[in-house]
Design a protein around this motif. Structure first.
Motif, PDB file in Angstrom:
ATOM      1  N   VAL A  57       0.667  -1.349   0.017  1.00 16.83           N
ATOM      2  CA  VAL A  57      -0.053  -0.138   0.251  1.00 16.83           C
ATOM      3  C   VAL A  57       0.586   0.764  -0.015  1.00 16.83           C
ATOM      4  N   THR A  58       0.983   1.995  -1.225  1.00 13.80           N
ATOM      5  CA  THR A  58       1.729   3.523  -0.464  1.00 13.80           C
ATOM      6  C   THR A  58       0.781   4.332  -0.329  1.00 13.80           C
ATOM      7  N   ASP A  59      -1.245   4.597   0.065  1.00 13.05           N
ATOM      8  CA  ASP A  59      -1.038   5.519  -0.109  1.00 13.05           C
ATOM      9  C   ASP A  59      -2.569   5.669   0.872  1.00 13.05           C
ATOM     10  N   MET A  60      -2.729   5.870   1.655  1.00 12.08           N
ATOM     11  CA  MET A  60      -4.718   6.096   2.083  1.00 12.08           C
ATOM     12  C   MET A  60      -5.104   6.363   2.807  1.00 12.08           C
ATOM     13  N   ALA A  61      -6.786   7.579   2.537  1.00  7.54           N
ATOM     14  CA  ALA A  61      -6.449   8.560   2.791  1.00  7.54           C
ATOM     15  C   ALA A  61      -8.058   8.221   2.991  1.00  7.54           C
ATOM     16  N   PHE A  62      -8.539   9.311   3.931  1.00  3.61           N
ATOM     17  CA  PHE A  62     -10.481   8.832   4.432  1.00  3.61           C
ATOM     18  C   PHE A  62     -10.649   9.684   3.642  1.00  3.61           C
ATOM     19  N   PHE A  63     -12.116   9.720   2.837  1.00  8.70           N
ATOM     20  CA  PHE A  63     -13.366  10.829   1.918  1.00  8.70           C
ATOM     21  C   PHE A  63     -13.202  12.227   2.575  1.00  8.70           C
ATOM     22  N   LEU A  85     -12.770   4.903   3.188  1.00  5.83           N
ATOM     23  CA  LEU A  85     -11.924   4.830   2.957  1.00  5.83           C
ATOM     24  C   LEU A  85     -10.739   4.476   1.067  1.00  5.83           C
ATOM     25  N   ALA A  86     -10.221   5.349   1.121  1.00  2.00           N
ATOM     26  CA  ALA A  86      -8.826   4.693  -0.049  1.00  2.00           C
ATOM     27  C   ALA A  86      -7.689   4.140  -0.044  1.00  2.00           C
ATOM     28  N   SER A  87      -7.762   3.815  -0.390  1.00  2.47           N
ATOM     29  CA  SER A  87      -6.736   2.211  -0.587  1.00  2.47           C
ATOM     30  C   SER A  87      -5.464   2.476  -1.969  1.00  2.47           C
ATOM     31  N   ALA A  88      -4.219   3.155  -1.849  1.00  2.73           N
ATOM     32  CA  ALA A  88      -4.266   2.531  -3.358  1.00  2.73           C
ATOM     33  C   ALA A  88      -2.619   1.923  -3.327  1.00  2.73           C
ATOM     34  N   SER A  89      -2.284   0.653  -4.228  1.00  2.00           N
ATOM     35  CA  SER A  89      -1.438   0.516  -3.631  1.00  2.00           C
ATOM     36  C   SER A  89      -0.374  -0.124  -4.933  1.00  2.00           C
ATOM     37  N   ILE A  90       0.933  -0.179  -4.649  1.00  2.00           N
ATOM     38  CA  ILE A  90       2.288  -0.421  -5.811  1.00  2.00           C
ATOM     39  C   ILE A  90       1.819  -0.488  -7.094  1.00  2.00           C
ATOM     40  N   ASN A  91       0.967  -1.885  -7.712  1.00  2.00           N
ATOM     41  CA  ASN A  91       0.557  -2.538  -8.228  1.00  2.00           C
ATOM     42  C   ASN A  91      -0.845  -1.956  -9.386  1.00  2.00           C
ATOM     43  N   GLY A  92      -1.131  -0.577  -8.480  1.00  2.00           N
ATOM     44  CA  GLY A  92      -2.473   0.217  -9.518  1.00  2.00           C
ATOM     45  C   GLY A  92      -2.725  -0.019  -9.038  1.00  2.00           C
ATOM     46  N   LYS A  93      -3.368  -0.968  -8.094  1.00  2.00           N
ATOM     47  CA  LYS A  93      -5.717  -0.574  -7.304  1.00  2.00           C
ATOM     48  C   LYS A  93      -5.191   0.184  -6.397  1.00  2.00           C
ATOM     49  N   VAL A  94      -6.550   0.782  -6.666  1.00  2.00           N
ATOM     50  CA  VAL A  94      -7.346   1.709  -6.364  1.00  2.00           C
ATOM     51  C   VAL A  94      -8.539   1.202  -5.641  1.00  2.00           C
ATOM     52  N   PHE A  95      -8.688   0.911  -4.022  1.00  2.00           N
ATOM     53  CA  PHE A  95      -9.859   0.307  -3.091  1.00  2.00           C
ATOM     54  C   PHE A  95     -10.702   1.451  -2.599  1.00  2.00           C
ATOM     55  N   VAL A  96     -11.588   1.427  -2.567  1.00  2.52           N
ATOM     56  CA  VAL A  96     -12.582   1.944  -1.555  1.00  2.52           C
ATOM     57  C   VAL A  96     -13.089   1.435  -1.243  1.00  2.52           C
ATOM     58  N   MET A 126      -4.053   1.218 -15.499  1.00  7.66           N
ATOM     59  CA  MET A 126      -3.213  -0.099 -16.491  1.00  7.66           C
ATOM     60  C   MET A 126      -1.997   1.333 -17.010  1.00  7.66           C
ATOM     61  N   GLY A 127      -0.565   0.186 -17.061  1.00  3.42           N
ATOM     62  CA  GLY A 127       0.420   1.665 -18.103  1.00  3.42           C
ATOM     63  C   GLY A 127       1.710   0.937 -18.473  1.00  3.42           C
ATOM     64  N   GLU A 128       2.096   1.209 -19.023  1.00  6.10           N
ATOM     65  CA  GLU A 128       3.822   0.788 -19.909  1.00  6.10           C
ATOM     66  C   GLU A 128       4.592   0.871 -18.324  1.00  6.10           C
ATOM     67  N   GLU A 129       4.698   1.870 -17.429  1.00  8.72           N
ATOM     68  CA  GLU A 129       5.718   2.016 -16.391  1.00  8.72           C
ATOM     69  C   GLU A 129       5.755   1.164 -15.444  1.00  8.72           C
ATOM     70  N   GLU A 130       7.036   1.216 -15.404  1.00 11.28           N
ATOM     71  CA  GLU A 130       7.528  -0.547 -13.829  1.00 11.28           C
ATOM     72  C   GLU A 130       6.832   0.529 -12.974  1.00 11.28           C
ATOM     73  N   PHE A 131       6.255  -0.269 -12.022  1.00 10.41           N
ATOM     74  CA  PHE A 131       6.048  -0.917 -10.411  1.00 10.41           C
ATOM     75  C   PHE A 131       7.115   0.286  -9.464  1.00 10.41           C
ATOM     76  N   ILE A 132       6.930   1.473  -8.950  1.00 10.45           N
ATOM     77  CA  ILE A 132       8.561   1.529  -7.582  1.00 10.45           C
ATOM     78  C   ILE A 132       7.092   2.134  -6.307  1.00 10.45           C
ATOM     79  N   HIS A 133       7.454   2.056  -5.678  1.00  8.03           N
ATOM     80  CA  HIS A 133       7.476   2.540  -4.929  1.00  8.03           C
ATOM     81  C   HIS A 133       7.307   4.393  -4.402  1.00  8.03           C
ATOM     82  N   PRO A 134       6.430   4.853  -4.413  1.00  9.81           N
ATOM     83  CA  PRO A 134       6.808   6.460  -4.192  1.00  9.81           C
ATOM     84  C   PRO A 134       8.282   6.612  -3.033  1.00  9.81           C
TER      85      PRO A 134
END
Length: 73
Positions: free
Chosen positions: A15-21, A28-39, A65-73
């Motif tokens: 998980v790279t980021d989490m935030a409450f609405f 709660l939204a959570s974003a992961s390094i593999n490009g998925k955003v869960f609400v 989706m994208g062509e870029e490499e997944f990296i942790h910010p």
């Protein structure tokens, strides 16, 4: 969905980021390094023994989706 299930879902991806609405909205939204955003919707209530309990339910999942490499910010 219970918190331990949320943990298992997120345990498989970083998980790279989490935030409450907002303070008064239980989303709660959570974003992961593999490009998925869960609400998630957080619900509070009581179990069979009348003890406080929180459950989590996935509202939506977005895959970026994208062509870029997944990296942790």
């Amino acid at each position: 969905m219970r918190f331990d299930t949320l943990f298992l879902h997120q345990k498989r991806r970083r998980v790279t980021d989490m935030a409450f609405f907002a303070e008064d909205v239980h989303l709660l939204a959570s974003a992961s390094i593999n490009g998925k955003v869960f609400v998630w919707e957080i619900k509070e209530g009581a179990n069979e023994d009348n003890k406080p309990r929180k459950t989590w339910e996935i509202v939506t999942v977005i895959q970026i989706m994208g062509e870029e490499e997944f990296i942790h910010p």
